[in-house]
Motif scaffolding. Sequence first.
Motif, short mmCIF file in Angstrom:
data_model
loop_
_atom_site.label_atom_id
_atom_site.label_comp_id
_atom_site.label_asym_id
_atom_site.label_seq_id
_atom_site.Cartn_x
_atom_site.Cartn_y
_atom_site.Cartn_z
N SER A 1 114.61 10.98 82.87
CA SER A 1 114.58 9.64 83.31
C SER A 1 115.20 8.70 82.33
CB SER A 1 112.92 9.44 83.12
OG SER A 1 112.63 8.02 83.47
N ASN A 2 115.65 7.56 83.17
CA ASN A 2 116.49 6.46 82.40
C ASN A 2 115.61 5.43 81.76
OD1 ASN A 2 115.68 5.38 85.18
ND2 ASN A 2 117.54 3.95 84.75
N ALA A 3 114.35 5.42 82.07
CA ALA A 3 113.45 4.39 81.70
C ALA A 3 112.08 4.81 81.53
CB ALA A 3 113.38 3.37 82.49
N MET A 4 111.29 4.38 80.58
CA MET A 4 109.91 4.53 80.48
C MET A 4 109.10 3.48 80.10
SD MET A 4 109.66 8.37 78.16
CE MET A 4 108.05 8.43 78.55
N GLY A 5 107.68 3.41 80.37
CA GLY A 5 107.26 2.32 80.05
C GLY A 5 105.63 2.33 80.14
N TRP A 6 104.88 1.30 79.94
CA TRP A 6 103.41 1.34 79.91
C TRP A 6 102.69 0.36 81.12
CZ3 TRP A 6 100.73 4.35 76.78
CH2 TRP A 6 101.45 5.17 75.57
N PRO B 1 90.21 -9.31 74.31
CA PRO B 1 89.14 -8.75 75.14
C PRO B 1 89.72 -8.34 76.60
CG PRO B 1 87.98 -10.54 73.78
CD PRO B 1 89.27 -10.49 73.65
N GLU B 2 90.72 -9.44 76.81
CA GLU B 2 91.34 -9.25 78.12
C GLU B 2 92.35 -8.06 78.36
OE1 GLU B 2 90.71 -12.08 76.53
OE2 GLU B 2 92.75 -13.32 76.68
N ASP B 3 92.57 -7.35 77.44
CA ASP B 3 93.63 -6.47 77.07
C ASP B 3 92.99 -5.18 77.33
OD1 ASP B 3 95.24 -7.91 74.17
OD2 ASP B 3 95.91 -7.87 76.28
N THR B 4 91.64 -5.10 77.68
CA THR B 4 90.80 -3.92 77.59
C THR B 4 91.22 -3.23 79.05
OG1 THR B 4 88.99 -4.59 76.39
CG2 THR B 4 88.54 -2.94 78.21
N ALA B 5 91.43 -2.08 78.99
CA ALA B 5 92.16 -1.22 80.22
C ALA B 5 92.32 0.03 80.25
CB ALA B 5 93.31 -2.11 80.83
N VAL B 6 92.69 1.01 81.01
CA VAL B 6 93.06 1.97 80.77
C VAL B 6 94.72 1.95 80.88
CG1 VAL B 6 93.60 4.43 81.83
CG2 VAL B 6 91.30 3.43 81.73
N TYR B 7 95.35 2.45 79.66
CA TYR B 7 96.84 2.24 79.53
C TYR B 7 97.45 3.63 80.21
CZ TYR B 7 96.23 -2.35 77.45
OH TYR B 7 96.15 -3.64 77.07
N TYR B 8 98.47 3.43 80.82
CA TYR B 8 99.14 4.79 81.53
C TYR B 8 100.68 4.63 80.99
CZ TYR B 8 95.22 4.94 84.81
OH TYR B 8 94.00 5.13 85.37
N CYS B 9 101.06 5.59 80.52
CA CYS B 9 102.60 6.11 80.43
C CYS B 9 103.16 6.31 81.51
CB CYS B 9 102.62 6.96 79.20
SG CYS B 9 104.32 7.48 78.83
N GLY C 1 101.29 9.51 83.25
CA GLY C 1 100.45 10.26 82.55
C GLY C 1 99.05 9.97 82.89
N GLN C 2 97.83 10.62 82.29
CA GLN C 2 96.47 10.42 82.62
C GLN C 2 95.86 8.97 82.19
OE1 GLN C 2 94.79 12.76 84.71
NE2 GLN C 2 97.04 13.40 85.05
N GLY C 3 96.37 8.65 81.21
CA GLY C 3 95.77 7.29 80.66
C GLY C 3 94.95 7.49 79.54
N THR C 4 94.89 6.40 78.66
CA THR C 4 94.11 6.15 77.64
C THR C 4 93.53 4.97 77.53
OG1 THR C 4 94.26 6.68 75.07
CG2 THR C 4 95.95 5.32 76.18
N GLN C 5 92.02 4.88 77.26
CA GLN C 5 91.30 3.93 77.07
C GLN C 5 91.59 3.08 76.02
OE1 GLN C 5 88.78 2.85 79.62
NE2 GLN C 5 88.99 0.89 78.42
N VAL C 6 91.75 1.71 76.07
CA VAL C 6 91.73 0.72 75.31
C VAL C 6 90.68 -0.30 75.34
CG1 VAL C 6 93.19 -1.28 74.07
CG2 VAL C 6 94.14 1.02 74.74
N THR C 7 89.71 -0.56 74.46
CA THR C 7 88.57 -1.37 74.53
C THR C 7 88.86 -2.31 73.30
OG1 THR C 7 87.28 0.13 75.62
CG2 THR C 7 86.22 -1.73 74.85
N VAL C 8 88.75 -3.58 73.65
CA VAL C 8 88.86 -4.54 72.74
C VAL C 8 87.65 -5.43 72.71
CG1 VAL C 8 90.09 -6.72 71.90
CG2 VAL C 8 91.33 -4.77 73.02
N SER C 9 86.69 -5.45 71.81
CA SER C 9 85.49 -6.10 71.65
C SER C 9 85.73 -7.52 70.97
CB SER C 9 84.53 -5.20 70.84
OG SER C 9 84.97 -5.35 69.31
#
Length: 124
Positions: free
Chosen positions: A31-36, A88-96, A115-123
């Motif tokens: 791949s020539n590029a990766m991201g989130w 708090p608005e950054d709360t989401a599932v983050y995917y590579c 990717g399958q995703g990883t949960q980020v929760t900001v309280s």
Amino acid sequence: QVQLVESGGGLVQAGGSLRLSCAASGRTFSSNAMGWFRQAPGKEREFVAGIYWSGASTYYASSVKGRFTISGDNAKNAVYLQMNSLRPEDTAVYYCAAARTSSDIRLLGPSDYWGQGTQVTVSS
């Protein structure tokens, strides 16, 4: 078989920091590029940050610019996302993700690597 595996998500208070990591594997991976990307409940998946290996160009969504930093290691097929001043608005599932057929890292679709995703929760 290509796999993208994320790590580093979790629960953090507003104003805190998290660092996400992603490693790609598989004999055919190239791949020539990766991201989130991220997807909050009830919302569409959205681009967060991307990096092109050639020239190390980086791109950010306006909502995270100045708070998030993307970096990577092309030799390791790895990409990282340092997230500071979380809200708090950054709360989401983050995917590579990695580009396979798309030329624009901001517009990756189903035919690219995910990717399958990883949960980020900001309280608050």
